[in-house]
Design an enzyme around this catalytic site. Structure first.
Site, short mmCIF file in Angstrom:
data_model
loop_
_atom_site.label_atom_id
_atom_site.label_comp_id
_atom_site.label_asym_id
_atom_site.label_seq_id
_atom_site.Cartn_x
_atom_site.Cartn_y
_atom_site.Cartn_z
N ALA A 27 69.27 108.12 -20.59
CA ALA A 27 68.25 107.40 -21.32
C ALA A 27 67.72 106.25 -20.46
O ALA A 27 68.28 105.92 -19.43
CB ALA A 27 68.85 106.85 -22.62
N CYS A 28 66.64 105.65 -20.91
CA CYS A 28 66.04 104.55 -20.14
C CYS A 28 66.80 103.25 -20.34
O CYS A 28 66.53 102.27 -19.67
CB CYS A 28 64.58 104.37 -20.53
SG CYS A 28 64.36 103.90 -22.25
N GLY A 29 67.71 103.19 -21.25
CA GLY A 29 68.51 101.99 -21.45
C GLY A 29 68.14 101.26 -22.72
O GLY A 29 67.34 100.35 -22.72
N ARG A 58 70.92 99.11 -15.36
CA ARG A 58 69.55 99.57 -15.51
C ARG A 58 68.54 98.46 -15.21
O ARG A 58 67.36 98.63 -15.41
CB ARG A 58 69.33 100.06 -16.94
CG ARG A 58 70.20 101.19 -17.32
CD ARG A 58 69.37 102.42 -17.36
NE ARG A 58 70.19 103.52 -17.83
CZ ARG A 58 70.03 104.73 -17.40
NH1 ARG A 58 69.12 105.00 -16.50
NH2 ARG A 58 70.78 105.69 -17.85
#
Length: 85
Positions: A27-29, A58
Site C-alpha cells: 500500500a502507499c502507507g 514510506r
C-alpha cells in the site's frame, strides 16, 4: 514485494470468491485506528502514534513544515473542555 517473494511476512489466504492473492501489493502507507463504538481512550492515540512510527520507511515523517507530507494524527477536539479553559 509480491506475496510469492522470499521475505514476505505472511501468507495470504487462497483464491476464493472475489479475492485473488495475485492482487496483493504494498500500500502507499495509510493507517487508521478507531473504536467501533466511538469510545475515547489513550490507547487509540498510542496506537495511532505507533502507526506513524511504522510508516517512516514510506517517508511519512512530517519533515517538511511548509509543504507537509500528510503525516500526522487526527483527533477529535475536546470542544467543551477548551471552551471552559
Amino acid at each position: 514485494m509480491s506475496h510469492k517473494e522470499p521475505g514476505f511476512r505472511h501468507n495470504p489466504p487462497e483464491r476464493q470468491g472475489l479475492y485473488d492473492p495475485a492482487n496483493e501489493h504494498d500500500a502507499c502507507g495509510l493507517g487508521f485506528i478507531a473504536h467501533i463504538k466511538g469510545q475515547k481512550s489513550h490507547a487509540i492515540v498510542s496506537q495511532g502514534l505507533q502507526i506513524l512510527k511504522n510508516l517512516t520507511h514510506r517517508g511519512a515523517t512530517g519533515a517538511d513544515a511548509l509543504q507537509g507530507d500528510g503525516a500526522g494524527i487526527l483527533v477529535q477536539m475536546p470542544d467543551g473542555f477548551l471552551r471552559r479553559a
